[in-house]
Motif scaffolding. Structure first.
Motif, mmCIF file in Angstrom:
data_model
loop_
_atom_site.group_PDB
_atom_site.id
_atom_site.type_symbol
_atom_site.label_atom_id
_atom_site.label_comp_id
_atom_site.label_asym_id
_atom_site.label_seq_id
_atom_site.Cartn_x
_atom_site.Cartn_y
_atom_site.Cartn_z
ATOM 1 N N LYS A 299 0.825 -1.215 0.000
ATOM 2 C CA LYS A 299 0.000 0.000 0.000
ATOM 3 C C LYS A 299 0.853 1.257 0.000
ATOM 4 N N ARG A 300 2.007 1.209 -0.660
ATOM 5 C CA ARG A 300 2.826 2.403 -0.813
ATOM 6 C C ARG A 300 2.341 3.206 -2.010
ATOM 7 N N GLY A 301 2.926 4.365 -2.195
ATOM 8 C CA GLY A 301 2.627 5.156 -3.373
ATOM 9 C C GLY A 301 1.318 5.901 -3.262
ATOM 10 N N ASP A 302 0.733 6.194 -4.412
ATOM 11 C CA ASP A 302 -0.464 7.013 -4.503
ATOM 12 C C ASP A 302 -1.695 6.165 -4.174
ATOM 13 N N ARG A 303 -2.348 6.477 -3.068
ATOM 14 C CA ARG A 303 -3.508 5.697 -2.638
ATOM 15 C C ARG A 303 -4.686 5.881 -3.592
ATOM 16 N N TYR A 304 -4.846 7.080 -4.146
ATOM 17 C CA TYR A 304 -5.971 7.337 -5.037
ATOM 18 C C TYR A 304 -5.868 6.506 -6.314
ATOM 19 N N LEU A 305 -4.676 6.476 -6.917
ATOM 20 C CA LEU A 305 -4.489 5.674 -8.125
ATOM 21 C C LEU A 305 -4.675 4.190 -7.838
ATOM 22 N N ARG A 306 -4.168 3.740 -6.709
ATOM 23 C CA ARG A 306 -4.320 2.323 -6.360
ATOM 24 C C ARG A 306 -5.799 1.979 -6.155
ATOM 25 N N THR A 307 -6.545 2.868 -5.525
ATOM 26 C CA THR A 307 -7.971 2.631 -5.303
ATOM 27 C C THR A 307 -8.730 2.553 -6.623
ATOM 28 N N LEU A 308 -8.417 3.470 -7.544
ATOM 29 C CA LEU A 308 -9.081 3.442 -8.847
ATOM 30 C C LEU A 308 -8.792 2.147 -9.589
ATOM 31 N N LEU A 309 -7.547 1.695 -9.535
ATOM 32 C CA LEU A 309 -7.184 0.482 -10.266
ATOM 33 C C LEU A 309 -7.844 -0.746 -9.655
ATOM 34 N N VAL A 310 -7.946 -0.799 -8.339
ATOM 35 C CA VAL A 310 -8.591 -1.937 -7.683
ATOM 36 C C VAL A 310 -10.080 -1.953 -8.011
ATOM 37 N N HIS A 311 -10.727 -0.790 -7.991
ATOM 38 C CA HIS A 311 -12.146 -0.744 -8.355
ATOM 39 C C HIS A 311 -12.348 -1.154 -9.815
#
Length: 376
Positions: A299-311
């Motif tokens: 869960k490093r890096g940009d949380r917003y981008l990671r959330t979008l990709l997971v969704h």
């Protein structure tokens, strides 16, 4: 008795004369900076810390500068490497210093913390920034342009408006339930129910006024969200990689605009794994001797981008049950082996790798048959 008479000093901010004297002193020191290699800049709102380092990481100077002195100070220095933490206002100062001929580098804040020696203060922070930047294998954050930051700012505003809309919808549902009015799930059904209550003469005038105000606020919020999405769509239409990133499953308007505004063509990363690590989608590893244990994702890096990709991966995986391409079959098998939630994160990790590969090859995504995937 001897009386010591002291010259009165003016309270408050430094005078212009004092600021000029400070810059002159630094200019005198700059004449002796023949071996100056790197300047570490600790950012702040009003008071900045600059640390100049020469060969063998030897500090040449380390002092504070006011905000009004910073541009003038760097304008007097020969072009050199300026290192900052990738934090508040870092991209703005990176662009401003690049205009003065300096090479600006942004380093993630988590890479600086281990190099802070002694107490936590600006003096030690500026020195730690320089020391962290000289480590091998450190990946710097590319400086974003004004246009990229505008697009990402639109994403932040849209996210806030969505939270406000969700809060408003939940509050209105609660208010209506107190009067025995129950609306079906979904904003569309709630909007129709609000319009019905406003025109219902059997409801009290006070309730109708409350519902009318909420209805106007809901329409205004949705209109603002729609305007932002139109601007994001215009940004995508102008970007040359629009068709490439939109060809991936689970990637739509919001995902594509956010990733292209953040990474452009992915030129800051050397491999697809490095991009996935930056997003925080790789598992944590604990290894000591003969013990090797994998944990949850970093869960490093940009949380917003990671959330979008997971969704996006969740949406793509939910529609992959009846598909026969290699990616869908792999995702369905993973759901059976590891469960749905873990499969979603693994699917997002695979999408991140594919995104970087396609951007580097300048090719659109083409679903691969299972047999060809197995033979490869």
């Amino acid at each position: 008795m001897t009386l010591l008479l002291m010259k009165p000093t003016s309270a408050g901010k430094d005078t212009q004369h004092e600021r000029d004297q400070t810059l002159k002193k630094l200019a005198c020191v700059s004449n002796q900076w023949g071996a100056l290699l790197t300047i570490g800049l600790d950012l702040a709102k009003n008071t900045f810390q600059v640390c100049g380092v020469g060969e063998h990481s030897t500090p040449i100077f380390n002092r504070k500068l006011k905000r009004s002195q910073l541009v003038q100070f760097f304008a007097q220095q020969p072009p050199t490497t300026v290192v900052m933490e990738a934090c508040y206002s870092a991209h703005y100062w990176g662009r401003e210093l690049a205009k003065l001929g300096h090479q600006t580098k942004l380093i993630p804040a988590q890479h600086v913390t281990p190099f802070v020696r002694g107490n936590k203060n600006d003096h030690n922070d500026a020195l730690a920034i320089v020391e962290a930047s000289r480590r091998p294998h450190v990946r710097f954050v590319p400086v974003k342009s004004d246009y990229q930051q505008e697009i990402l700012s639109l994403h932040r505003v849209r996210e806030r408006l969505q939270r406000n809309r969700t809060s408003l919808v939940n509050q209105v549902r609660g208010i209506l339930s107190e009067f025995g009015v129950i609306a079906p799930l979904g904003v569309k059904h709630l909007r129709a129910k609000l319009a019905h209550v406003i025109g219902d003469a059997s409801c009290s005038q006070g309730l109708r006024n409350i519902v009318a105000n909420a209805y106007v606020e809901l329409l205004d919020t949705e209109q603002r969200i729609e305007d932002i999405e139109q601007r994001l769509n215009a940004f995508l239409d102008e970007h040359p990689c629009r068709d490439i990133i939109m060809s991936l499953p689970g990637v739509g308007l919001i995902n594509a605009s956010a990733f292209l505004a953040s990474i452009d063509k992915g030129q800051a990363f050397q491999s697809p794994r490095e991009f996935a690590v930056w997003l925080g989608l790789t598992p944590q590893l604990y290894a000591s001797g003969d013990v090797h244990r994998m944990g949850s994702i970093t869960k490093r890096g940009d949380r917003y981008l990671r959330t979008l990709l997971v969704h996006g991966a969740r949406a793509a995986l939910s529609r992959a049950r009846n598909k026969t391409d290699a990616l869908s079959v792999w995702g369905n098998q993973l759901v059976q082996r590891r469960g749905y939630n873990k499969a979603v994160v693994a699917f997002a990790h695979r999408l991140a790798r594919l995104m970087w590969i396609l951007l580097q090859r300048n090719e659109c995504y083409q679903p691969q048959p299972v047999l060809e995937a197995c033979q490869g």
